[in-house]
Scaffold this motif. Sequence first.
Motif, mmCIF file in Angstrom:
data_model
loop_
_atom_site.group_PDB
_atom_site.id
_atom_site.type_symbol
_atom_site.label_atom_id
_atom_site.label_comp_id
_atom_site.label_asym_id
_atom_site.label_seq_id
_atom_site.Cartn_x
_atom_site.Cartn_y
_atom_site.Cartn_z
ATOM 1 N N UNK A 213 43.507 45.514 43.387
ATOM 2 C CA UNK A 213 42.395 44.672 42.952
ATOM 3 C C UNK A 213 41.475 45.483 42.034
ATOM 4 N N UNK A 214 41.787 45.494 40.748
ATOM 5 C CA UNK A 214 41.006 46.307 39.810
ATOM 6 C C UNK A 214 39.557 45.821 39.694
ATOM 7 N N UNK A 215 39.351 44.532 39.888
ATOM 8 C CA UNK A 215 37.987 43.995 39.857
ATOM 9 C C UNK A 215 37.130 44.684 40.930
ATOM 10 N N UNK A 216 37.643 44.715 42.150
ATOM 11 C CA UNK A 216 36.898 45.349 43.248
ATOM 12 C C UNK A 216 36.865 46.868 43.091
ATOM 13 N N UNK A 217 37.900 47.431 42.489
ATOM 14 C CA UNK A 217 37.870 48.878 42.224
ATOM 15 C C UNK A 217 36.691 49.206 41.313
ATOM 16 N N UNK A 218 36.500 48.417 40.263
ATOM 17 C CA UNK A 218 35.365 48.656 39.356
ATOM 18 C C UNK A 218 34.039 48.528 40.109
ATOM 19 N N UNK A 255 34.944 53.467 30.730
ATOM 20 C CA UNK A 255 35.444 53.774 29.388
ATOM 21 C C UNK A 255 36.841 53.175 29.183
ATOM 22 N N UNK A 256 37.689 53.284 30.198
ATOM 23 C CA UNK A 256 39.030 52.691 30.091
ATOM 24 C C UNK A 256 38.895 51.177 29.908
ATOM 25 N N UNK A 257 38.048 50.574 30.734
ATOM 26 C CA UNK A 257 37.840 49.123 30.642
ATOM 27 C C UNK A 257 37.330 48.729 29.249
ATOM 28 N N UNK A 258 36.271 49.385 28.787
ATOM 29 C CA UNK A 258 35.676 49.038 27.485
ATOM 30 C C UNK A 258 36.666 49.236 26.338
ATOM 31 N N UNK A 259 37.397 50.341 26.394
ATOM 32 C CA UNK A 259 38.320 50.672 25.313
ATOM 33 C C UNK A 259 39.481 49.678 25.256
ATOM 34 N N UNK A 260 40.063 49.390 26.407
ATOM 35 C CA UNK A 260 41.191 48.457 26.437
ATOM 36 C C UNK A 260 40.726 47.067 25.994
ATOM 37 N N UNK A 329 46.053 44.303 32.255
ATOM 38 C CA UNK A 329 46.411 43.102 33.027
ATOM 39 C C UNK A 329 45.137 42.374 33.459
ATOM 40 N N UNK A 330 44.160 43.149 33.924
ATOM 41 C CA UNK A 330 42.892 42.557 34.371
ATOM 42 C C UNK A 330 42.170 41.880 33.204
ATOM 43 N N UNK A 331 42.094 42.587 32.072
ATOM 44 C CA UNK A 331 41.344 42.065 30.934
ATOM 45 C C UNK A 331 42.001 40.812 30.364
ATOM 46 N N UNK A 332 43.315 40.797 30.286
ATOM 47 C CA UNK A 332 43.998 39.655 29.679
ATOM 48 C C UNK A 332 44.053 38.443 30.609
ATOM 49 N N UNK A 333 44.170 38.697 31.932
ATOM 50 C CA UNK A 333 44.389 37.573 32.833
ATOM 51 C C UNK A 333 43.236 37.239 33.777
ATOM 52 N N UNK A 334 42.342 38.185 34.012
ATOM 53 C CA UNK A 334 41.289 37.952 35.012
ATOM 54 C C UNK A 334 39.876 37.962 34.462
ATOM 55 N N UNK A 335 39.666 38.713 33.400
ATOM 56 C CA UNK A 335 38.308 39.062 33.005
ATOM 57 C C UNK A 335 37.536 37.872 32.457
#
Length: 335
Positions: A213-218, A255-260, A329-335
């Motif tokens: 769960x990358x959302x909860x990881x963030x 940074x990974x989130x923003x960059x991707x 995956x998170x950015x394209x499908x969940x964000x």
Amino acid sequence: MTVSAKITSMTLSVFTGLSISAEAQELSEYAPVLPATLERAWAIDPDKGVETREVADGVYVVTDGVWQSAFVVTDAGVVVLDAPESYAAKIPGEIAAVTDQPINSLVYTHAHKDHIGGSAAFAGIEGLNIVALTGVAAFLSEKNDPNRLLPTTTFQDELVLEQGGLHIELRKANYHSDEGDVIAYIPHAKFLMAVDTIAPGYVPFMGFDITSNFHEYRNVFETLLAYDFDVFVGGHLSHPGTRQDVVETQEFTQDVYDTVKRVHAETDLMGIFVETAGEIGGFDNKYLLFKRFLDVVAERATAELEERWVDRLAGADVWMEDHVRTALIYIRWDD
Ligand SMILES: [Zn+2]
């Protein structure tokens, strides 16, 4: 060279019998572990295989250099936090070396075998209280794994273990494993433990520590930083961390989130489809067209991020593409 190119090259060498030296050269392209990270590593006595240190009043951390667990000595017995598969059999001896108090509680941070799969070493302790989340207990009961003892006390959201006048606060989170994770906090010791979040001095393990769960990881970083703590145990690798380590990994994750997110938005999906279709003679293979788009985004973001982080956190070049793909995956499908 990108990580995927390195892997492809190594895989090829296995099948084609390319010389060992060619393969070794590929591996040698990875950055060595940063000196600042190595300097912090706890030395492990090879005869013992583990190192145990008191990190706060009555709170001890045990590590074999890869996994970490903890125990808390109270006037009414010892509370153990996790029983790693690799060295749990040595924990009773490590405890006996510092106190005569008996072990009477074992807390599971989550269901994963590597952190609690050594609990069978505690099977002979009469009346042992094994504490876990309700969801973890249900999962373990279904697995029926002899190496992971079944919990005897379960809780849904929060539990305060009161033992010998000490308070150990346990709180459910969802940043890592499907069955739930436990954040453990010992206020008097300013000690915080949240396993499989960060590895001090290193980027997280593969794919933000194989989070489901990358959302909860963030989100977990804000949760952690809301506690008043000096010592942090993330379950890996060679030494415990500090508040600053949590802050730095939060910055890395952001940074990974923003960059991707930016690279994904800037990359021309239709342009890549058309170009790829030109190469393979048409648009029939939709999976391949889309894979090419995701690969291009991942390659671009990985190259940019590696350059920024390879001198800041160890292992940045080892796992960057995995982190990028988890974020993608998170950015394209969940964000
Ligand atoms: Zn885990």
